[in-house]
Design a protein around this motif. Sequence first.
Motif, PDB file in Angstrom:
ATOM      1  N   GLY A 157      18.490  24.121   6.237  1.00 33.67           N
ATOM      2  CA  GLY A 157      17.742  22.871   6.279  1.00 33.67           C
ATOM      3  C   GLY A 157      17.717  22.148   4.949  1.00 33.67           C
ATOM      4  O   GLY A 157      17.897  20.925   4.888  1.00 33.67           O
ATOM      5  N   VAL A 161      19.230  18.281   4.342  1.00 33.04           N
ATOM      6  CA  VAL A 161      18.442  17.128   3.887  1.00 33.04           C
ATOM      7  C   VAL A 161      19.021  16.557   2.590  1.00 33.04           C
ATOM      8  O   VAL A 161      19.011  15.335   2.384  1.00 33.04           O
ATOM      9  CB  VAL A 161      16.945  17.477   3.717  1.00 33.04           C
ATOM     10  CG1 VAL A 161      16.316  17.848   5.044  1.00 33.04           C
ATOM     11  CG2 VAL A 161      16.728  18.571   2.699  1.00 33.04           C
ATOM     12  N   CYS A 162      19.539  17.426   1.726  1.00 35.77           N
ATOM     13  CA  CYS A 162      20.167  16.934   0.493  1.00 35.77           C
ATOM     14  C   CYS A 162      21.447  16.162   0.807  1.00 35.77           C
ATOM     15  O   CYS A 162      21.706  15.103   0.212  1.00 35.77           O
ATOM     16  CB  CYS A 162      20.469  18.098  -0.451  1.00 35.77           C
ATOM     17  SG  CYS A 162      19.009  18.764  -1.289  1.00 35.77           S
ATOM     18  N   PHE A 164      22.186  14.525   3.600  1.00 35.87           N
ATOM     19  CA  PHE A 164      21.834  13.247   4.214  1.00 35.87           C
ATOM     20  C   PHE A 164      21.336  12.248   3.174  1.00 35.87           C
ATOM     21  O   PHE A 164      21.711  11.071   3.190  1.00 35.87           O
ATOM     22  CB  PHE A 164      20.763  13.450   5.292  1.00 35.87           C
ATOM     23  CG  PHE A 164      21.253  14.172   6.511  1.00 35.87           C
ATOM     24  CD1 PHE A 164      22.568  14.062   6.929  1.00 35.87           C
ATOM     25  CD2 PHE A 164      20.392  14.970   7.254  1.00 35.87           C
ATOM     26  CE1 PHE A 164      23.024  14.729   8.060  1.00 35.87           C
ATOM     27  CE2 PHE A 164      20.832  15.638   8.382  1.00 35.87           C
ATOM     28  CZ  PHE A 164      22.152  15.518   8.786  1.00 35.87           C
ATOM     29  N   PHE A 165      20.486  12.724   2.269  1.00 35.42           N
ATOM     30  CA  PHE A 165      19.918  11.804   1.283  1.00 35.42           C
ATOM     31  C   PHE A 165      20.988  11.267   0.334  1.00 35.42           C
ATOM     32  O   PHE A 165      21.096  10.053   0.127  1.00 35.42           O
ATOM     33  CB  PHE A 165      18.817  12.488   0.478  1.00 35.42           C
ATOM     34  CG  PHE A 165      18.298  11.627  -0.646  1.00 35.42           C
ATOM     35  CD1 PHE A 165      17.395  10.613  -0.396  1.00 35.42           C
ATOM     36  CD2 PHE A 165      18.749  11.811  -1.947  1.00 35.42           C
ATOM     37  CE1 PHE A 165      16.939   9.794  -1.422  1.00 35.42           C
ATOM     38  CE2 PHE A 165      18.297  11.003  -2.979  1.00 35.42           C
ATOM     39  CZ  PHE A 165      17.392   9.991  -2.716  1.00 35.42           C
ATOM     40  N   VAL A 208      17.112  14.171  10.966  1.00 36.03           N
ATOM     41  CA  VAL A 208      16.081  15.028  10.368  1.00 36.03           C
ATOM     42  C   VAL A 208      14.866  15.142  11.286  1.00 36.03           C
ATOM     43  O   VAL A 208      14.173  16.170  11.282  1.00 36.03           O
ATOM     44  CB  VAL A 208      15.664  14.530   8.964  1.00 36.03           C
ATOM     45  CG1 VAL A 208      16.809  14.676   7.977  1.00 36.03           C
ATOM     46  CG2 VAL A 208      15.159  13.105   8.996  1.00 36.03           C
ATOM     47  N   SER A 212      13.552  18.684  12.492  1.00 36.84           N
ATOM     48  CA  SER A 212      12.148  19.086  12.355  1.00 36.84           C
ATOM     49  C   SER A 212      11.584  19.533  13.701  1.00 36.84           C
ATOM     50  O   SER A 212      10.780  20.468  13.769  1.00 36.84           O
ATOM     51  CB  SER A 212      11.318  17.931  11.788  1.00 36.84           C
ATOM     52  OG  SER A 212      11.240  16.853  12.705  1.00 36.84           O
ATOM     53  N   ILE A 217      13.753  22.432   9.748  1.00 35.71           N
ATOM     54  CA  ILE A 217      13.075  21.931   8.557  1.00 35.71           C
ATOM     55  C   ILE A 217      11.615  21.679   8.919  1.00 35.71           C
ATOM     56  O   ILE A 217      11.268  21.615  10.108  1.00 35.71           O
ATOM     57  CB  ILE A 217      13.736  20.638   8.023  1.00 35.71           C
ATOM     58  CG1 ILE A 217      13.736  19.554   9.102  1.00 35.71           C
ATOM     59  CG2 ILE A 217      15.142  20.921   7.537  1.00 35.71           C
ATOM     60  CD1 ILE A 217      14.317  18.224   8.635  1.00 35.71           C
ATOM     61  N   ALA A 221       9.152  16.764   7.107  1.00 34.33           N
ATOM     62  CA  ALA A 221      10.325  16.506   6.262  1.00 34.33           C
ATOM     63  C   ALA A 221      10.913  15.107   6.454  1.00 34.33           C
ATOM     64  O   ALA A 221      11.395  14.503   5.488  1.00 34.33           O
ATOM     65  CB  ALA A 221      11.389  17.568   6.509  1.00 34.33           C
ATOM     66  N   PRO A 222      10.890  14.540   7.676  1.00 36.07           N
ATOM     67  CA  PRO A 222      11.420  13.175   7.835  1.00 36.07           C
ATOM     68  C   PRO A 222      10.727  12.135   6.965  1.00 36.07           C
ATOM     69  O   PRO A 222      11.300  11.070   6.702  1.00 36.07           O
ATOM     70  CB  PRO A 222      11.192  12.886   9.327  1.00 36.07           C
ATOM     71  CG  PRO A 222      11.257  14.230   9.980  1.00 36.07           C
ATOM     72  CD  PRO A 222      10.589  15.156   8.995  1.00 36.07           C
ATOM     73  N   PHE A 225      12.590  10.631   4.126  1.00 36.28           N
ATOM     74  CA  PHE A 225      13.664   9.675   4.390  1.00 36.28           C
ATOM     75  C   PHE A 225      13.154   8.277   4.727  1.00 36.28           C
ATOM     76  O   PHE A 225      13.951   7.352   4.875  1.00 36.28           O
ATOM     77  CB  PHE A 225      14.550  10.189   5.533  1.00 36.28           C
ATOM     78  CG  PHE A 225      15.420  11.337   5.124  1.00 36.28           C
ATOM     79  CD1 PHE A 225      16.729  11.129   4.722  1.00 36.28           C
ATOM     80  CD2 PHE A 225      14.921  12.632   5.108  1.00 36.28           C
ATOM     81  CE1 PHE A 225      17.526  12.181   4.321  1.00 36.28           C
ATOM     82  CE2 PHE A 225      15.709  13.698   4.709  1.00 36.28           C
ATOM     83  CZ  PHE A 225      17.016  13.473   4.307  1.00 36.28           C
ATOM     84  N   THR A 264      10.095  16.111  -0.638  1.00 38.07           N
ATOM     85  CA  THR A 264      10.788  17.262  -0.053  1.00 38.07           C
ATOM     86  C   THR A 264      10.185  18.575  -0.528  1.00 38.07           C
ATOM     87  O   THR A 264       9.946  19.493   0.276  1.00 38.07           O
ATOM     88  CB  THR A 264      12.289  17.217  -0.405  1.00 38.07           C
ATOM     89  OG1 THR A 264      12.855  15.998   0.085  1.00 38.07           O
ATOM     90  CG2 THR A 264      13.025  18.398   0.213  1.00 38.07           C
TER      91      THR A 264
END
Length: 271
Positions: A157, A161-162, A164-165, A208, A212, A217, A221-222, A225, A264
Amino acid sequence: MRQPQGAFFAVVPKQHGAWTVLIASFIIGSSVGARFSLEVILLLVSVVAAFLGRGALGMCLSLSPAERRTQGLSAWIMLYSGIFLLSGAWLVLWYKLWLLGLLGIAGMGLAAFSLSLEKGKKDATLYGQIMNILGLSLIAPAAQYCASGSHSLKTLGVWLVCIFFFLGSVFHVRFLLRRRLEAGGEFVERLAAGSVSIAFHLSALLAVMVLSKLKVIPLFAPLAFVPVTLKALWPIIRRNRNPLPVKLIGRLELIHTLVFLVITVVVFADR
């Protein structure tokens, strides 16, 4: 002859964005792992050495043999490679962090592919930037695994997320820099020019949210973003006749990275 200190700074990569991805991924991963130890320090030494070595090797490929000798690049490459291999082997064999070996192999493969693109002058293409993000973001799961001593869905997870960001940042910056005229045009022009960036950010936010829901995750967590999604939408909603200066774009990206990092770390810590 070049002074040692000057030679050192000559081989340090100048890509601020790459340093940002490296440092942010390490901080996020080690914070999520929730344990700062010698293993984490060794990992930092290893990844920085690998990054510096990759930069020196990339420079080496772009210079003539005479210029390479003047810069002393071979010595720097050997030094960084030795530090990377020694610290990495220590982590894998002594601390029995076997997953780091697989992540290291994957990272070296992506670095080698990135170097081939750089040699062909294709490292600044979208494809080349994506490869760089995939490689550098591996530091996040490596740091999480190293800090916690175990791997789980959280390891996957934190990597996703890294990815995607930072990929979102790539699409957004490319829109601002490469479609400057359209970015200052009418709404339809701005929407068409920024459609790829918007589509990616909205897809990442949706992804995300699904992750979740699947408990890969944390539930909140969303939230990390939301600011960057609004950042991607803002140039489309609001017309800016004057293109943003490159330095200002860089500063704004850094601010958004810090916001993403804080959110995050907080939401993963509360899991």
